[in-house]
Design a protein around this motif. Structure first.
Motif, PDB file in Angstrom:
ATOM      1  N   THR A  82       2.979 -33.761  50.512  1.00 47.77           N
ATOM      2  CA  THR A  82       2.683 -32.711  49.552  1.00 47.77           C
ATOM      3  C   THR A  82       2.462 -31.407  50.301  1.00 47.77           C
ATOM      4  OG1 THR A  82       1.628 -34.344  48.142  1.00 47.77           O
ATOM      5  CG2 THR A  82       1.177 -32.047  47.664  1.00 47.77           C
ATOM      6  N   PHE A  84       1.736 -28.465  48.759  1.00 46.60           N
ATOM      7  CA  PHE A  84       0.691 -27.697  48.090  1.00 46.60           C
ATOM      8  C   PHE A  84      -0.221 -28.646  47.344  1.00 46.60           C
ATOM      9  CE2 PHE A  84       4.439 -24.891  48.171  1.00 46.60           C
ATOM     10  CZ  PHE A  84       3.930 -23.855  48.943  1.00 46.60           C
ATOM     11  N   THR A  85      -1.500 -28.310  47.285  1.00 45.31           N
ATOM     12  CA  THR A  85      -2.443 -29.086  46.488  1.00 45.31           C
ATOM     13  C   THR A  85      -2.321 -28.657  45.033  1.00 45.31           C
ATOM     14  OG1 THR A  85      -4.227 -27.499  46.813  1.00 45.31           O
ATOM     15  CG2 THR A  85      -4.032 -29.283  48.443  1.00 45.31           C
ATOM     16  N   GLU A  88      -3.691 -25.144  44.491  1.00 43.07           N
ATOM     17  CA  GLU A  88      -2.807 -24.062  44.921  1.00 43.07           C
ATOM     18  C   GLU A  88      -1.664 -23.852  43.927  1.00 43.07           C
ATOM     19  OE1 GLU A  88      -3.321 -24.410  49.776  1.00 43.07           O
ATOM     20  OE2 GLU A  88      -1.730 -25.530  48.768  1.00 43.07           O
ATOM     21  N   ILE A  89      -1.190 -24.929  43.335  1.00 43.34           N
ATOM     22  CA  ILE A  89      -0.134 -24.807  42.329  1.00 43.34           C
ATOM     23  C   ILE A  89      -0.674 -24.101  41.091  1.00 43.34           C
ATOM     24  CG2 ILE A  89       1.368 -26.130  40.771  1.00 43.34           C
ATOM     25  CD1 ILE A  89       1.618 -28.225  43.012  1.00 43.34           C
TER      26      ILE A  89
END
Length: 101
Positions: A82, A84-85, A88-89
């Protein structure tokens, strides 16, 4: 660990496949006849080496392709991460409206 083992097996199978293709009896004078492929019936039977070598080549090629497909799947699963977490999305998708003057 298993990916490394599959890579080594694929390299060995590729070398074996190259040797088998070179040894097969062709229409003209080829390298297979230099090693006794044209007249040697004692090792491969009365049919000759073409039938045995053809089946062996097809089997080795099948193993090579299956192992390469398995290697591709394993490498895809090992390298999937992954970027982005979820937070963050969510931050990136929040659109800030700028008033137009």
């Amino acid at each position: 660990m298993i990916i490394t083992a599959i890579k080594i097996i694929c390299i060995i199978l590729a070398i074996i496949l190259i040797v088998l293709v070179i040894l097969q009896q062709g229409k003209g004078s080829d390298l297979g006849s230099a090693f006794g492929g044209g007249s040697s019936n004692s090792m491969f039977g009365a049919v000759g080496p073409s039938n045995f070598l053809g089946k062996l080549t097809a089997f080795i090629a099948f193993l090579f392709l299956v192992l390469n497909l398995a290697q591709a799947v394993l490498l895809k699963n090992a390298n999937t991460e992954t970027l982005f977490t979820e937070e963050e999305i969510q931050e990136a998708t929040n659109v800030v409206e700028i008033p137009i003057e």
